[in-house]
Scaffold this active site. Structure first.
Site, PDB file in Angstrom:
ATOM      1  N   HIS A 707      35.388  36.791  37.440  1.00  0.00           N
ATOM      2  CA  HIS A 707      36.286  35.772  36.890  1.00  0.00           C
ATOM      3  C   HIS A 707      37.042  35.043  37.997  1.00  0.00           C
ATOM      4  CE1 HIS A 707      40.134  34.284  35.174  1.00  0.00           C
ATOM      5  NE2 HIS A 707      39.289  33.765  34.309  1.00  0.00           N
ATOM      6  N   ASN A 711      37.083  30.920  38.611  1.00  0.00           N
ATOM      7  CA  ASN A 711      38.287  30.312  38.041  1.00  0.00           C
ATOM      8  C   ASN A 711      39.215  29.678  39.079  1.00  0.00           C
ATOM      9  OD1 ASN A 711      40.192  29.960  35.617  1.00  0.00           O
ATOM     10  ND2 ASN A 711      41.482  31.013  37.107  1.00  0.00           N
TER      11      ASN A 711
END
Length: 857
Positions: A707, A711
């Site tokens: 992630h 991100n």
């Protein structure tokens, strides 16, 4: 600890006293519970024959509270004295009853035993008034037990607690309830507002498979889709209330913060206030006169200089008279408003993105174009080509090998493939069925396939872009295809720039919908729900995973209300529009949990070789793949830590197979949480320690490093719209057409007119700015919010080793970034690759580094 504690006798001599403290957080202006809260402790060894639970002490009220403030939060520490009968045994759980009128956040509790011995309870949970819950709360000590090792006094409590968390699957959930259940994505559409807001239900069908989300029990609309009556995400809500009705005429006019997620899954008030302040700061750009006026006429940027003005100083003077805070006050809860106003500044400018900070023209270079496929925000799509045309293609490729062989450093195309030097960024076949549906006024969708060559210096040289787009309307199913070759100057170079924009648009949408949302946010939620429902907080695996689930369900709820819903920000910015989530569902059909393990992913994409002697079973193909090389280091550190942890609690394979909670957990994930894939043969059977270790390593990798890598670099690269535009408003012009004449007259203006208009670009930038920021309370990989999270010295020693390993990895990453031979580590734009640098506690703002433990933004 099986012996009874040598407890101090009270003054009457017939009972014993256990002393301790309880630490509670409570909101601004709210009093602590004090004597309105009472505590009892349960014995682990002595069972009450009437209840089957551990014997209870007498009740003790919280006394002598001492308060302090930490980072604006009021924390009160209360003393307790608990009277127990002789032979009471070891305390292992306590019950707290809140008779106060307010909820409070129970941070921790500690029981103090003579001889300087302590029993810790790392609670970190909201306790609501008993008048609404009709039940007290049970908390277990930090000692972990596998199910068959649970002390007799805690067996019934363990079972009862899990049953209460599962609920009965009925009714609309209330704020104070702690119930975890599954539901399909039937709350994205709002057909009562018209057919344009109708969306398919995702999950529960062969046509639209999807991971499950947390059930809220909200009433369904007349058509069956659950309407969005509440909006938790402040970003879009503020847009509406800051006189920006043009954002959407269909978003709610009253804002509520009560959409249900279990209280312990919610962002803290402090984090929420920071998030709101960041959202206000970002959305305040829309109050500027030039942006407000552009929203009505879809105006384009007139020049690259006009785009750069978005990052200039003192743009806030134009909105001082707008009384921003007065409007914000109407939509932000009173308890958060003061905190929010402290963080807001009138200096309205976008931060200068790193992509243009050192070299404002580097983004135009082909080397930088290729580098971002290896070190940008979407480094998980590119793959080494096995055969040409690529396997499984729906249409014949129009790329002619003879046109690209002159760019292969003297190699033939066949030999370059044999040497694993031909790469493809493929956004073609999965888009073809959607192109005509996506075509509309202002959206010119294309499907691209980009071939690249790995040069001797490990940079990627683009070879060709194949672009398909909707054909003439008399051929409904037809597409037109063109091939654009790289050129360094003139008209052909300008056409190549347009083709690259279409590639970037495809890659941006895939990144947002698949690499980011689906492959991290959405797929993780079923694991969270199953963990809460099937693994007791006493279970060691629950303790291991808990920090990796922080805030994810709340963030996903925010996304369902403003980002991925009908008319939401992603539909308004991405070229995929109203078909965004339908496309996400289509690509979920390809998702496999076993391929989310980094080594498996690299081998599948031929970015690494299968190597049985390697600790991770893979050897990266070339060293200058920043995501791959740094990722392998982080993966190995996680794998080692998880292996050490599991070895402490599981003796052999039999202990995994006999773990009833783990078996129920894994079964529920496969058959319910990811139930649309229940019949897939690639799921492991969870019969060995290796099965468990690999599953947990993969899950922690997804929630943390994967992630972070997709991100926190979003604003770095997409904060400058020409580098990663969200949609194209023009096709590449064909020679002999009026569009081509327009293009020849001013190629730069044609390019700018192809990009999103001012409003769409600014909206996308505002979103990227919010998503790319860390909050101050973030806890990073290798860290825990407290050192007393588990009562096992061997575990804490292994965790310290894990943290130290990550610090060494950080040093290696910095050394790599300073190595001039590794050109992809910085590239022409001079952006160092730090997206997998674990720690970000010493820097603030948009850092493009740091691996939070969880999908928490």
């Amino acid at each position: 600890m099986q012996e009874c504690f040598n407890l101090r006798r009270d003054r009457h001599g017939s009972r014993h006293v256990i002393s301790g403290k309880v630490v509670i957080e409570h909101g601004p202006g709210l009093s602590g519970p004090g004597k309105s809260a009472a505590v009892q402790i349960h014995s682990t060894t002595q069972t009450d024959p009437n209840t089957g639970k551990g014997k209870l002490s007498e009740k003790a009220c919280l006394k002598k509270g001492k308060s302090r403030k930490k980072d604006g939060t009021k924390i009160t520490t209360y003393k307790i004295k608990l009277h127990v009968e002789p032979g009471f045994g070891n305390p292992g759980a306590f019950v707290i009853e809140n008779n106060h009128k307010h909820r409070f956040f129970l941070q921790s509790a500690t029981l103090v035993i003579p001889g300087n011995r302590f029993i810790h309870f790392d609670c970190r949970s909201w306790v609501y008034p008993i008048e609404v819950t009709n039940a007290s709360r049970v908390f277990f000590s930090n000692t972990c037990y596998l199910p068959n090792q649970t002390p007799a006094g805690l067996l019934e409590l363990r079972k009862e607690e899990l049953e209460s968390l599962r609920g009965d699957g009925t009714g609309e959930r209330k704020e104070w309830e702690r119930i975890y259940d599954y539901d399909v994505y039937d709350d994205l559409g709002n057909p009562e507002k018209g057919p344009d807001y109708d969306r398919p239900v995702l999950g529960g069908s062969d046509a639209y498979p999807y991971p499950r989300r947390g059930r809220t029990g909200r009433p369904a609309s007349k058509s069956g889709n659950k309407c969005i009556h509440t909006c938790v995400c402040v970003c879009s809500s503020l847009l509406l209330h800051l006189d920006l009705n043009f954002v959407s005429n269909h978003w709610p006019e009253t804002i509520s913060f009560d959409v249900y997620v279990p209280a312990d899954e919610r962002c803290s008030p402090k984090k929420l206030s920071e998030f709101i302040a960041n959202a206000i700061q970002a959305t305040a750009h829309f109050l500027l006169p030039e942006v407000k006026s552009s929203s009505h006429d879809s105006s384009s940027f007139e020049s690259f200089d006009e785009i750069r003005e978005l990052y200039s100083e003192n743009r806030g003077e134009a909105i001082r008279e707008e009384s921003v805070m007065e409007k914000v006050k109407k939509v932000v809860p009173a308890e958060l408003f003061k905190e929010v106003t402290h963080k807001f500044e009138y200096d309205i400018k976008f931060p200068l993105p790193q992509i243009i900070k050192a070299n404002q023209f580097a983004w135009k270079l082909d080397e930088e174009f290729g580098r971002q496929m290896l070190a940008g925000t979407n480094p998980t799509r590119i793959r080494c080509l096995r055969e040409f045309p690529p396997r499984g293609t729906l249409t014949e490729s129009y790329i002619q090998i003879s046109d690209i062989e002159e760019n292969l450093d003297g190699l033939s195309f066949e030999h370059a493939m044999i040497q694993w030097r031909i790469y493809v960024l493929d956004h073609h076949d999965y888009l073809l069925p959607f192109l005509r549906k996506m075509y509309s006024a202002g959206v010119c969708p294309g499907a691209t396939r980009t071939l690249l060559f790995l040069r001797n210096d490990c940079t990627l040289k683009p070879l060709a872009i194949e672009l398909s787009y909707p054909g003439s309307f008399d051929n409904i199913n037809g597409t037109k295809t063109m091939v654009i070759l790289p050129e360094e100057e003139g008209t052909l170079q300008a056409l190549w720039q347009l083709a690259r924009a279409h590639v970037a648009v495809n890659d941006y949408a895939y990144h947002q919908l698949i690499s980011h949302w689906l492959h991290t946010h959405a797929v993780v939620e079923p694991f969270i729900i199953a963990t809460r429902r099937q693994l007791s907080v006493m279970h060691p695996v629950h303790r291991l995973l808990d920090p990796h689930f922080k805030d994810t369900m709340h963030i996903n709820a925010l996304a369902r209300t403003v980002l991925i819903n009908a008319g939401g920000i992603l539909e308004k910015t991405l070229f995929t529009g109203k078909f965004s989530m339908e496309l996400s569902s289509e690509l979920y059909k390809e998702w496999r949990f076993d391929e989310q393990a980094l080594p498996s992913d690299l081998i599948r994409r031929r970015m690494a070789l299968n190597e049985s002697e390697s600790p991770i079973g893979a050897h990266i193909l070339f060293q200058d793949y920043p995501y791959g090389l740094d990722g392998i280091d982080v993966w190995l550190a996680i794998q080692t830590w998880v292996g050490d942890f599991c070895n402490i609690f599981y003796e052999d394979d039999a202990s995994v197979k006999s773990d009833t909670e783990i078996q129920a957990w894994w079964s529920e994930i496969r058959n319910v949480g990811h139930g649309d894939k229940r019949n897939e043969t690639w799921w492991c059977q969870m019969t060995t320690k290796e099965n468990l270790k690999h599953t947990l390593t993969t899950l922690i990798w997804i929630t943390s490093a994967l992630h972070a890598s997709v991100n926190f670099g979003q604003y770095t690269y997409a904060g400058y719209p020409p580098n990663r535009p969200t949609r194209c408003r023009k096709f590449i012009p064909e020679e002999g057409t009026m569009e081509f004449a327009e293009f020849l007259k001013d190629p730069d203006k044609y390019f700018l007119n192809m990009l999103p208009d001012k409003f769409q670009a600014t909206l996308g930038m505002a979103l990227m700015e919010v998503l790319s920021k860390h909050t101050s309370e973030e806890v990073y990989l290798g860290q825990r919010p407290t050192s007393e999270w588990i009562d096992n010295k061997e575990v804490t020693q292994r965790f310290k080793k894990f943290s130290e390993c990550l610090r060494e990895i950080e040093k290696q990453m910095l050394e790599r970034n300073g190595d001039p031979e590794l050109r992809n580590r910085r590239g022409p734009a001079k952006v160092p690759y730090k997206l997998l640098y674990p720690d970000a506690t010493k820097v603030e703002g948009i850092t493009a580094q740091g691996i939070p433990n969880s999908v928490s933004i």
